[in-house]
Design an enzyme around this catalytic site. Structure first.
Site, PDB file in Angstrom:
ATOM      1  N   GLN A  97     -17.411  90.537  62.613  1.00  0.00           N
ATOM      2  CA  GLN A  97     -16.278  90.759  63.503  1.00  0.00           C
ATOM      3  C   GLN A  97     -15.046  91.270  62.766  1.00  0.00           C
ATOM      4  OE1 GLN A  97     -14.465  86.409  63.955  1.00  0.00           O
ATOM      5  NE2 GLN A  97     -16.603  86.454  64.573  1.00  0.00           N
ATOM      6  N   HIS A  99     -10.477  91.505  63.521  1.00  0.00           N
ATOM      7  CA  HIS A  99      -9.374  91.173  64.420  1.00  0.00           C
ATOM      8  C   HIS A  99      -8.292  92.247  64.339  1.00  0.00           C
ATOM      9  CE1 HIS A  99     -11.251  87.275  64.614  1.00  0.00           C
ATOM     10  NE2 HIS A  99     -11.109  87.112  63.324  1.00  0.00           N
ATOM     11  N   ARG A 194     -16.289  91.892  68.247  1.00  0.00           N
ATOM     12  CA  ARG A 194     -17.590  91.651  67.649  1.00  0.00           C
ATOM     13  C   ARG A 194     -18.276  92.985  67.404  1.00  0.00           C
ATOM     14  NH1 ARG A 194     -19.818  88.147  71.670  1.00  0.00           N
ATOM     15  NH2 ARG A 194     -18.537  86.438  70.942  1.00  0.00           N
TER      16      ARG A 194
HETATM   17 ZN    ZN Z   1     -12.342  85.893  62.171  1.00  0.00          ZN
END
Ligand code: ZN
Length: 316
Positions: A97, A99, A194
């Site tokens: 993943q 962010h 993701r």
């Molecule tokens: Zn994370």
């Protein structure tokens, strides 16, 4: 005096497909199932706010306290409590993943904060690994490898050991690997894109949703390792390791062995990850032990920790 009490917090537990039982077996928490992945230990995020368990504010959420008692936090004048402390039990691999940063999250995620995070490896099995960064040099190459599913070529893996620390700025491709217990300090955000989930199906028989376009948009390409140099300082009764001082947070490890005295100026988030000690603030003593999490308000004045314990301590 009221304003000088540590605020002990009740954790909130989250079941995850990759979770396990380490939060019970290692930390002694009463967890709701055998697939608990996250303990939100110090949280004012609406998806799982902590509740104060002692003193005059008992029963209040950290969201309410931030709004109603800003003096506890040095009258910051901002809307949201900025930090979130979690303990993660990765019984199996977490998805790969990334962010967003503050600017991207603000625009695309209803004003959420971005998420820069960091990990202290509390425990892991022999040979445990994390995904940290990738090998693509350009955005085109990055996209091509994703389309072809060349994950083993694209993703950069690193072996880990207990006591390691990783700073994970927004934009860094990452995943915690199987058999790892992590204390995570992060910006108060719940936005995750993701990229790859090992083609796993959830209990509902469905693949979990991926966010390829957003992942590509926010990833740092090429990857570069953040330059983090831990600073160690020995004081009477403690070894203090400062892992990172960033724009978002400062994170330290306090290894208490004896009686250590601290200044007590800025408000602090404390998590006991090993041992036990006595915390004495403004003449009152509080026993603390592995699994306890607390906030020490702003301007308590000098306080002491006496015993044998390890804490991860953070502040803005
Ligand atoms: Zn994370």
């Amino acid at each position: 005096m009221l304003m000088k009490q540590p605020l002990f917090l009740d954790p909130v537990f989250k079941e995850r497909i990759w979770g396990g039982t380490a939060l019970k077996t290692q930390f002694g928490y009463e967890i709701p199932s055998d697939q608990v992945g996250e303990c939100w230990a110090i949280s004012a995020h609406p998806n799982g706010p902590s509740i104060v368990k002692n003193g005059p504010y008992a029963g209040k959420t950290l969201i309410e306290l931030w709004e109603e008692e800003p003096a506890l936090f040095g009258n910051p004048g901002t809307d949201v409590f900025p930090l979130l402390t979690k303990i993660l039990d990765a019984n199996t691999d977490l998805s790969v993943q990334v962010h967003p940063d503050d600017a991207y999250a603000k625009e695309h995620e209803n004003g959420e904060l971005g998420k820069t995070e960091c990990w202290y490896i509390v425990d892991c099995k022999e040979g445990a690994e994390i995904v940290f960064g990738h090998h693509a040099q350009t955005k085109d190459e990055f996209k091509r490898q994703i389309e072809k599913g060349n994950w083993s070529q694209l993703l950069r893996k690193e072996k880990i050991a207990p006591g390691d620390f990783f700073y994970v700025p927004s934009g860094t491709i990452h995943a915690i690997g199987e058999g790892t217990v992590v204390l995570e300090t992060q910006q108060s955000s719940d936005t995750t894109y993701r990229l790859y989930d090992y083609d796993r199906v959830g209990q509902d028989g469905e693949l979990r949703e991926l966010h390829i376009d957003k992942s590509v948009a926010v990833s740092t390409i090429p990857h570069h390792d953040p330059a983090i140099t831990p600073l160690k300082k020995e004081i009477t009764g403690a070894m203090i390791t400062t892992f990172v001082e960033s724009a978002y947070f400062t994170v330290c490890k306090w290894e208490i062995d004896g009686k250590a005295t601290f200044e007590g100026s800025k408000y602090l988030l404390g998590s006991v990850i090993e041992g036990k000690a006595t915390l004495t603030v403004a003449g009152e003593s509080y026993p603390v032990r592995k699994g306890d999490h607390f906030i020490l308000p702003e301007n308590t004045g000098e306080f002491t920790l006496e015993g044998e314990a390890m804490l991860i301590v953070s502040h803005e």
